[in-house]
Design an enzyme around this catalytic site. Structure first.
Site, PDB file in Angstrom:
ATOM      1  N   LYS A   1     -11.332  -6.224  10.558  1.00 43.57           N
ATOM      2  CA  LYS A   1      -9.917  -6.506  10.833  1.00 43.57           C
ATOM      3  C   LYS A   1      -9.681  -6.997  12.257  1.00 43.57           C
ATOM      4  CE  LYS A   1      -7.896  -3.752   7.190  1.00 43.57           C
ATOM      5  NZ  LYS A   1      -7.243  -2.525   6.792  1.00 43.57           N
TER       6      LYS A   1
ATOM      7  N   ARG B   1     -13.554   2.506   4.355  1.00 43.11           N
ATOM      8  CA  ARG B   1     -13.560   1.376   3.420  1.00 43.11           C
ATOM      9  C   ARG B   1     -14.163   0.201   4.165  1.00 43.11           C
ATOM     10  NH1 ARG B   1     -10.483  -3.065   2.506  1.00 43.11           N
ATOM     11  NH2 ARG B   1     -10.153  -3.736   0.341  1.00 43.11           N
TER      12      ARG B   1
HETATM   13  N1  PMM Z   1      -7.155  -2.841   3.852  1.00 45.91           N
HETATM   14  C1  PMM Z   1      -7.172  -3.941   3.089  1.00 45.91           C
HETATM   15  C2  PMM Z   1      -7.115  -3.837   1.693  1.00 45.91           C
HETATM   16  N2  PMM Z   1      -7.069  -2.616   1.096  1.00 45.91           N
HETATM   17  N3  PMM Z   1      -7.057  -0.285   1.263  1.00 45.91           N
HETATM   18  C3  PMM Z   1      -7.053   0.819   2.012  1.00 45.91           C
HETATM   19  N4  PMM Z   1      -7.019   2.040   1.420  1.00 45.91           N
HETATM   20  N5  PMM Z   1      -7.070   0.764   3.360  1.00 45.91           N
HETATM   21  C4  PMM Z   1      -7.108  -0.416   4.035  1.00 45.91           C
HETATM   22  O1  PMM Z   1      -7.109  -0.387   5.269  1.00 45.91           O
HETATM   23  C5  PMM Z   1      -7.104  -1.617   3.265  1.00 45.91           C
HETATM   24  C6  PMM Z   1      -7.070  -1.505   1.848  1.00 45.91           C
HETATM   25  C7  PMM Z   1      -7.281  -5.279   3.781  1.00 45.91           C
HETATM   26  O2  PMM Z   1      -7.831  -6.235   3.016  1.00 45.91           O
HETATM   27  P1  PMM Z   1      -9.370  -6.817   2.922  1.00 45.91           P
HETATM   28  O3  PMM Z   1      -9.957  -6.257   1.669  1.00 45.91           O
HETATM   29  O4  PMM Z   1      -9.156  -8.254   2.808  1.00 45.91           O
HETATM   30  O5  PMM Z   1     -10.114  -6.381   4.113  1.00 45.91           O
END
Ligand code: PMM
Length: 412
Positions: free
Chosen positions: A207, A243
């Site tokens: 990120k 994650r």
């Molecule tokens: N960030 C993204 C997508 N889903 N789910 C959770 N629980 N926490 C997060 O910080 C989060 C998420 C951002 O999207 P990406 O898959 O494109 O990195």
């Protein structure tokens, strides 16, 4: 610690460029993440990156369902990354055991009903609006406290729908309605959220906040290295999981942390092709909640004399791979014995403060050296408080060999 591997089935995710859009490729990617040591596969069909445009439920289902079905039938623990109740419902039927809702039920409150009915788990993300205008809502005076308070409101909504506390995982929503600086502040102030007493999931992988440390032009490889470092810091903070896109980096970083802490290390059994995968990392969590014991703790004479009921929640993390292999209770911590030990402390020598009580319980639990981390919440729902209230509690988090940290008091 749980490692959620990201399986994006989107053509426009900022982090994998849509490389895994085809179902076959997404399934293969999920399988490979699992072999590398991912303990949860988080399947998402719609990008939530800033400025991304929503798709409909039909398209989202078309993208994720075949992938969820295939990975779940392998035996993987699958999470569906969606804020739509309809998608969550179909995903649970297809085998998903966790609903990962970055909107925390704000976008589609019926999602809590679906989770309750399907007896799934839910990751509740902190969120203040859709990604297109999320920076417009990024205003805080104290990030940690405000995120914790807003998450607690989402927890209340989930409870009202019939979701039990043990089904809930909280996520501070790094990058969602937060500038990079505010995201760092949320991580720095994680104790405010931990004090709510739920499992904590953190997603910093690749990120934008990482560019604060690395510079704007940091490559994906450098962001992955930085992500692995944050996985270690997250583990140190006592979180339940991370994650991540790059599972190998986090597995290796956590193995280094284990070695540093003197824990038995499985060597490189978690990397692709080696024996023992997919759960060679094997850390797991025993959660014992709502343990009710009568005790005489408190500063007032009448508390000492009359006594009252205390309610204890325990979150115990320890390696579980061996017990999973041998199916032998002596290879894990016997929760009945833990409950007896904790009950004896609560029923025993009175102390003034529930902080002291929580601390003593934590120490007694950690006497079993296999236990890496314990979170102890002591609730005192009949505390002598003149105002109307539901509960007052203290949470203490302790890791093996480390001084106690992360104490917080909350009323809820
Ligand atoms: N960030 C993204 C997508 N889903 N789910 C959770 N629980 N926490 C997060 O910080 C989060 C998420 C951002 O999207 P990406 O898959 O494109 O990195």
């Amino acid at each position: 610690m749980e490692i959620w591997g990201v399986v994006n089935v989107t053509p426009d995710s900022f982090s994998d460029g849509g490389e895994f859009f085809s179902h076959d490729a997404a399934i293969a990617h999920g399988r490979s993440l699992r072999e590398q040591g991912a303990t949860v596969l988080d399947v998402g069909g719609e990008s939530t990156r800033p400025g991304a445009h929503p798709i409909g439920a039909g398209e989202e289902l078309r993208r994720v369902l075949p992938v969820i079905e295939a990975l779940a039938s392998d035996g993987a623990v699958v999470s569906v990354d969606t804020y739509r109740a309809e998608v969550a419902e179909r995903a649970i039927t297809a085998g998903a055991r966790i609903v990962n809702d970055v909107s925390g039920g704000i976008e589609d409150p019926r999602i809590f009903d679906v989770v309750a009915a399907g007896d799934a788990e839910i990751a509740i993300g902190h969120w203040r609006g859709p990604s297109a205008d999320m920076y417009a809502t990024a205003q805080y005076s104290r990030v940690g406290d405000e995120v914790a308070a807003e998450l607690l409101r989402r927890v209340e909504a989930a409870r009202t729908a019939g979701v039990r506390d043990e089904q809930i995982i909280l996520d501070p929503g790094i990058g969602f309605a937060k500038t990079p600086e505010q995201s760092w502040a949320a991580l720095r102030e994680l104790d405010a959220i931990s004090a709510l007493g739920f499992r904590l999931l953190i997603g910093v992988s690749r990120k934008r906040l990482l560019t604060t440390a690395l510079g704007d032009d940091a490559s994906t490889g450098r962001r992955d290295l930085a992500t692995a470092v944050t996985s270690v810091l997250t583990a140190r903070a006592g979180a339940y999981g991370v994650r991540v896109h790059d599972v190998v980096g986090t597995v290796d970083a956590l193995a280094v942390l284990d070695a540093w802490d003197g824990a038995p290390v499985a060597g490189s059994t978690k990397v692709p092709g080696a024996a023992g995968a997919p759960d060679a990392d094997g850390s797991g969590m025993i959660e014992l909640t709502g343990l009710r014991v009568f005790g005489h703790h408190g500063v007032f004479d009448f508390e000492r004399e009359n006594g009252q009921e205390f309610v204890i929640d325990l979150h115990i993390s320890l390696p579980m791979a061996q017990a999973a292999r041998t199916d032998d209770v002596t290879d894990t911590v016997h929760y009945g014995e833990v409950a007896d030990r904790v009950a004896a402390i609560v029923a025993g020598e009175p102390v003034n403060l529930i902080e002291t009580l929580a601390h003593r319980i934590g120490g007694a639990v950690l006497a079993d050296e296999r236990i890496e981390f314990v979170g102890v919440t002591v609730h005192k729902p009949q505390a002598p408080i003149e105002q109307r209230f539901d509960d007052v509690s203290v949470t203490v988090m302790r890791t093996q060999g480390a001084p106690p940290s992360g104490e917080g008091t909350s009323t809820r």
